[in-house]
Design an enzyme around this catalytic site. Structure first.
Site, PDB file in Angstrom:
ATOM      1  N   HIS A 509      43.822 -55.837 -49.874  1.00 25.75           N
ATOM      2  CA  HIS A 509      43.121 -56.541 -48.809  1.00 25.75           C
ATOM      3  C   HIS A 509      43.149 -55.732 -47.500  1.00 25.75           C
ATOM      4  O   HIS A 509      42.110 -55.428 -46.922  1.00 25.75           O
ATOM      5  CB  HIS A 509      43.773 -57.917 -48.593  1.00 25.75           C
ATOM      6  CG  HIS A 509      43.204 -58.694 -47.457  1.00 25.75           C
ATOM      7  ND1 HIS A 509      42.299 -59.713 -47.633  1.00 25.75           N
ATOM      8  CD2 HIS A 509      43.372 -58.578 -46.105  1.00 25.75           C
ATOM      9  CE1 HIS A 509      41.950 -60.195 -46.445  1.00 25.75           C
ATOM     10  NE2 HIS A 509      42.594 -59.520 -45.494  1.00 25.75           N
ATOM     11  N   GLU A 510      44.361 -55.399 -47.071  1.00 27.60           N
ATOM     12  CA  GLU A 510      44.475 -54.691 -45.793  1.00 27.60           C
ATOM     13  C   GLU A 510      43.811 -53.317 -45.861  1.00 27.60           C
ATOM     14  O   GLU A 510      43.259 -52.834 -44.872  1.00 27.60           O
ATOM     15  CB  GLU A 510      45.934 -54.574 -45.358  1.00 27.60           C
ATOM     16  CG  GLU A 510      46.613 -55.912 -45.083  1.00 27.60           C
ATOM     17  CD  GLU A 510      45.857 -56.795 -44.095  1.00 27.60           C
ATOM     18  OE1 GLU A 510      45.148 -56.259 -43.233  1.00 27.60           O
ATOM     19  OE2 GLU A 510      45.975 -58.034 -44.212  1.00 27.60           O
ATOM     20  N   HIS A 513      40.173 -53.523 -45.032  1.00 30.11           N
ATOM     21  CA  HIS A 513      39.935 -53.416 -43.584  1.00 30.11           C
ATOM     22  C   HIS A 513      40.016 -51.952 -43.150  1.00 30.11           C
ATOM     23  O   HIS A 513      39.210 -51.477 -42.353  1.00 30.11           O
ATOM     24  CB  HIS A 513      41.018 -54.166 -42.804  1.00 30.11           C
ATOM     25  CG  HIS A 513      40.919 -55.657 -42.865  1.00 30.11           C
ATOM     26  ND1 HIS A 513      39.765 -56.338 -42.578  1.00 30.11           N
ATOM     27  CD2 HIS A 513      41.856 -56.604 -43.143  1.00 30.11           C
ATOM     28  CE1 HIS A 513      39.990 -57.654 -42.683  1.00 30.11           C
ATOM     29  NE2 HIS A 513      41.252 -57.836 -43.028  1.00 30.11           N
ATOM     30  N   HIS A 516      36.933 -50.110 -43.843  1.00 27.05           N
ATOM     31  CA  HIS A 516      35.883 -50.511 -42.899  1.00 27.05           C
ATOM     32  C   HIS A 516      36.031 -49.722 -41.591  1.00 27.05           C
ATOM     33  O   HIS A 516      35.047 -49.295 -40.988  1.00 27.05           O
ATOM     34  CB  HIS A 516      36.001 -52.016 -42.666  1.00 27.05           C
ATOM     35  CG  HIS A 516      34.794 -52.671 -42.083  1.00 27.05           C
ATOM     36  ND1 HIS A 516      34.817 -53.945 -41.571  1.00 27.05           N
ATOM     37  CD2 HIS A 516      33.523 -52.234 -41.913  1.00 27.05           C
ATOM     38  CE1 HIS A 516      33.614 -54.256 -41.118  1.00 27.05           C
ATOM     39  NE2 HIS A 516      32.810 -53.232 -41.305  1.00 27.05           N
TER      40      HIS A 516
HETATM   41 ZN   LIG Z   1      42.258 -59.630 -43.446  1.00 20.14          ZN
END
Ligand SMILES: [Zn+2]
Length: 724
Positions: A509-510, A513, A516
């Site tokens: 998940h992290e 980011h 991105h």
């Molecule tokens: Zn998040």
């Protein structure tokens, strides 16, 4: 969670900003309070000039806690000068002399606040906490200095009005519109009296957020379960008990310490077999911030909610939520609520089926009690074992942290986007647990630096997040330096870090980011990377979670830490099957927290300060989410996302972006799944674009259709709603 700030986000108050952007620096900007540059600010200060380390990496070997305050003060003074010069310019306003000039301003402030925000979140101390308390209201005022500056707004407004006649490229045009919206949103067209009122509100709100944060950190620390009696810890693994002993040692107390995590439920409750221990830990968690002592947050949050409603009214909105959602993908609170209300029946029906399975198990063991929240994780783990014959102790040896990172998280990025990674031991870190990797693009060129800081510490905020020390911008000539922080249990000395599959998902998940941020390919810092609407920013991260279980990737990292043997096929199959397990609970606790958030921010401006306990009870009842055995993921009194981290009226975004993430993964499923071509297309059309295009349109162009909840309900096992 992600650290992310837009100029209009109240997060500025907290010093948790998205520093890559000028907007963020601006978010952290300036004011009238006479920011004479501190005499203590000299070339000896490590923030004085851009870092000379590779890629402008922060010189953590030189930075001391005492360096921040003078650098922040000088940074505000410097940007205040720059902004005033732009506002006072006698030349007619142009895109270059106003908008681009603002994008270039505040570089010192950006440099120092990026590091300050990172360190206060992940490795704070008394000096830093004090600096934060002192600087937060000044930074909020600094931001107002820019966005409430009448002369400056006049120039921006003039450019905005001529924008059709200017020969601007699409990104520049978007930037003009963004600035204009941000000024309007901040109250630039208010009367002078109202502006003064707004400044006062912002400063008080900023102080209250800091007070909340300090209280909660202390409350969470004080809420740890401390025992000298090892027998109460029955059910925990030897490694976990050793870690609890080490935690006790670090605090200089006898026995064992189980620190509180920031969520309502505590991970150890899944293992602790003593029901009264479970109840005690749960109650510590539940009431951590309402014990009537100095760490009680109830008055603070009631006042924040009241002031936010007043602020919204001043700005011409019916509620704080309406103000907050205007520039989001969902656009209105009504749209977000409609989306959530529609999922409640499917989520609570699935949770009720899960609760029945648990009660059946309790009854079959002649437990003689009704399921309570502190029982849920413990029995869910047993039901999981019964239904899937799967428990964490069996699974964890296949998830050694470094292996998951390099052969899982990094490998997925290699397979999809062609990235490669090399650890750098020559770049200083702020704490010995932190690691640094250089990230290379498919063509072998430098792309970014990636820092990771995965282990829990008492001086670290709870949860997991991503942010940046340096953001990407072609205008500023910077490449991204991003970081991931988490709170995984640190193993005892000499033991391997074996993590749960939940932790594995957190890493993916992290890192979503992080991708991105790293793929950002934008001109302007305000629009680059993760500087984007909240109901979009959690999309790339949740999308990236899907690859954790993708067969060829999973096989590549799920290997026994001792033998290197791949996880047995049938164990892997059970993990996969177990993926929809407990999803009714997960979705419902998230919905309950999101509804609480939205209702706190729906309060009318004339509402008196609320009694948080009463308010919470009624808010949940109204939405059919008051369920005895199923508490919200965060209670109002320790819901740091909404009182301190800028997710106010934005927590629904986690669910909204689940929809986007699942719908997007479905596109990959329909188009040949994991291929470099699919990865590159996603990178080029979505991940690299930051906030340079309208988000709904950007998504639709890539997906070929607007998003819908079909894939979300399918992947989370919520689609069949008939009870078993
Ligand atoms: Zn998040």
């Amino acid at each position: 969670m992600i650290n992310f700030t837009r100029p209009n986000a109240s997060k500025a108050a907290l010093l948790v900003l998205k520093t890559t952007t000028i907007a963020a620096a601006i978010a952290f900007c300036s004011i009238n309070a006479g920011f004479a540059a501190d005499a203590n600010f000299s070339p000896a200060n490590p923030f004085f000039a851009p870092s000379t380390l590779p890629f402008q990496a922060p010189p953590f070997d030189k930075i001391k806690s005492e360096d921040f305050e003078p650098a922040i003060e000088a940074g505000m003074a410097q940007q205040q000068d720059e902004i005033q010069r732009i506002a006072d310019n006698h030349d007619a306003p142009s895109f270059e002399n106003t908008i681009v000039a603002m994008e270039k301003s505040g570089q010192l402030l950006r440099r120092v606040t990026a590091v300050f925000s990172g360190i206060t979140g992940a490795n704070t101390n008394d000096i830093l906490q004090k600096v934060r308390t002192v600087e937060a209201p000044k930074l909020a005022a600094h931001r107002d200095f820019i966005f409430l500056n009448t002369k400056l707004f006049g120039r921006v407004d003039a450019i905005y009005k001529q924008r059709a006649t200017l020969t601007l490229d699409a990104e520049s045009l978007r930037l003009v519109e963004q600035y204009h919206d941000d000024f309007i949103h901040a109250g630039a067209n208010l009367s002078q009296a109202d502006k003064n009122e707004l400044r006062k509100l912002n400063e008080e709100l900023s102080s209250l957020s800091t007070a909340f944060s300090n209280k909660l950190l202390a409350a969470t620390k004080a809420g740890a379960y401390v025992t000298a009696n090892r027998a109460t810890l029955e059910g925990l693994s030897d490694a976990r008990i050793a870690a609890a002993a080490q935690a006790a040692k670090a605090r200089q107390v006898e026995g064992f310490v189980l620190p509180l995590q920031n969520t309502t439920q505590q991970p150890d409750l899944a293992s602790l077999s003593d029901r009264s221990t479970r109840q005690e830990i749960f109650e510590h968690s539940w009431s951590r911030a309402e014990r009537g002592d100095a760490n009680d947050t109830r008055d603070t949050i009631a006042r924040i909610a009241q002031l936010r409603a007043q602020k919204a009214k001043l700005l011409g909105y019916s509620s704080f939520a309406a103000w907050k959602l205007e520039d989001q993908m969902a656009k209105t609170p009504e749209a977000a609520l409609e989306f959530m209300d529609a999922i409640v029946p499917a989520a609570t029906a699935k949770a009720a089926r899960e609760a029945k399975d648990i009660q059946d198990l309790i009854d079959s063991q002649k437990g003689g009690f009704q399921l309570q929240p502190w029982d849920w994780d413990y029995y869910a783990e047993r039901v999981r074992k019964a239904q899937y014959d799967l428990d964490d102790a069996q699974v964890k040896p296949y998830f050694e942290l470094d292996n998951v990172l390099q052969n899982g998280v990094f490998y997925a990025a290699n397979q999809l986007y062609g990235l490669t990674f090399k650890e750098r031991h020559d770049i200083p870190v702020y704490q010995p647990d932190v690691r640094v990797f250089e990230v290379f693009d498919a063509n072998g060129h430098h792309l970014a630096l990636f820092y990771c800081d995965y282990f829990k510490r008492d001086n670290k905020n709870g949860g997991a997040w991503m942010s940046e020390f340096v953001g990407q911008s072609r205008l500023l000539g910077t490449s991204p330096i991003v970081y991931n922080v988490a709170n995984f249990s640190k193993p005892a000395e000499g033991e391997p870090a074996l993590i749960s599959f939940t932790d594995v998902i957190t890493m993916f998940h992290e890192f979503g980011h992080a991708l991105h941020g790293m793929f950002s390919d934008c001109d302007y810092p305000t629009l680059s990377g993760t500087s984007i609407a909240r109901d979009f920013v959690e999309f790339p991260s949740q999308f990236n979670e899907h690859w954790a279980l993708y067969p060829s990737i999973f096989a590549h990292y799920a290997q026994h830490y001792k033998t290197g043997a791949p996880m047995p096929q049938e164990l892997a199959a059970r993990i996969r099957k177990a993926e929809t397990f407990n999803k009714g609970y997960d979705m419902t606790e998230l919905l309950a927290a999101a509804e609480l958030d939205m209702q706190w921010h729906f309060l009318p401006p004339q509402a008196p300060p609320q009694n948080p306990d009463e308010f919470e009870k009624q808010a949940l009842e109204k939405k059919h989410l008051s369920i005895g055995y199923l508490p919200p993921r965060y209670r109002s009194t320790y819901f740091s996302h909404i009182w301190q981290s800028g997710y106010s009226a934005g927590y629904y975004a986690y669910l909204w972006t689940q929809m986007l993430a699942d719908d997007a993964f479905q596109w990959f499923v329909e188009h040949g799944e994991l291929t470099r071509a699919n990865g590159d297309r996603f990178r080029n059309m979505v991940l690299s674009k930051g906030n340079t295009e309208d988000l709904a349109r950007m998504y639709e162009e890539w997906r070929g259709a607007p998003p819908n909840t079909k894939a979300m309900l399918k992947y989370r096992g919520l689609e069949e709603s008939t009870p078993k």
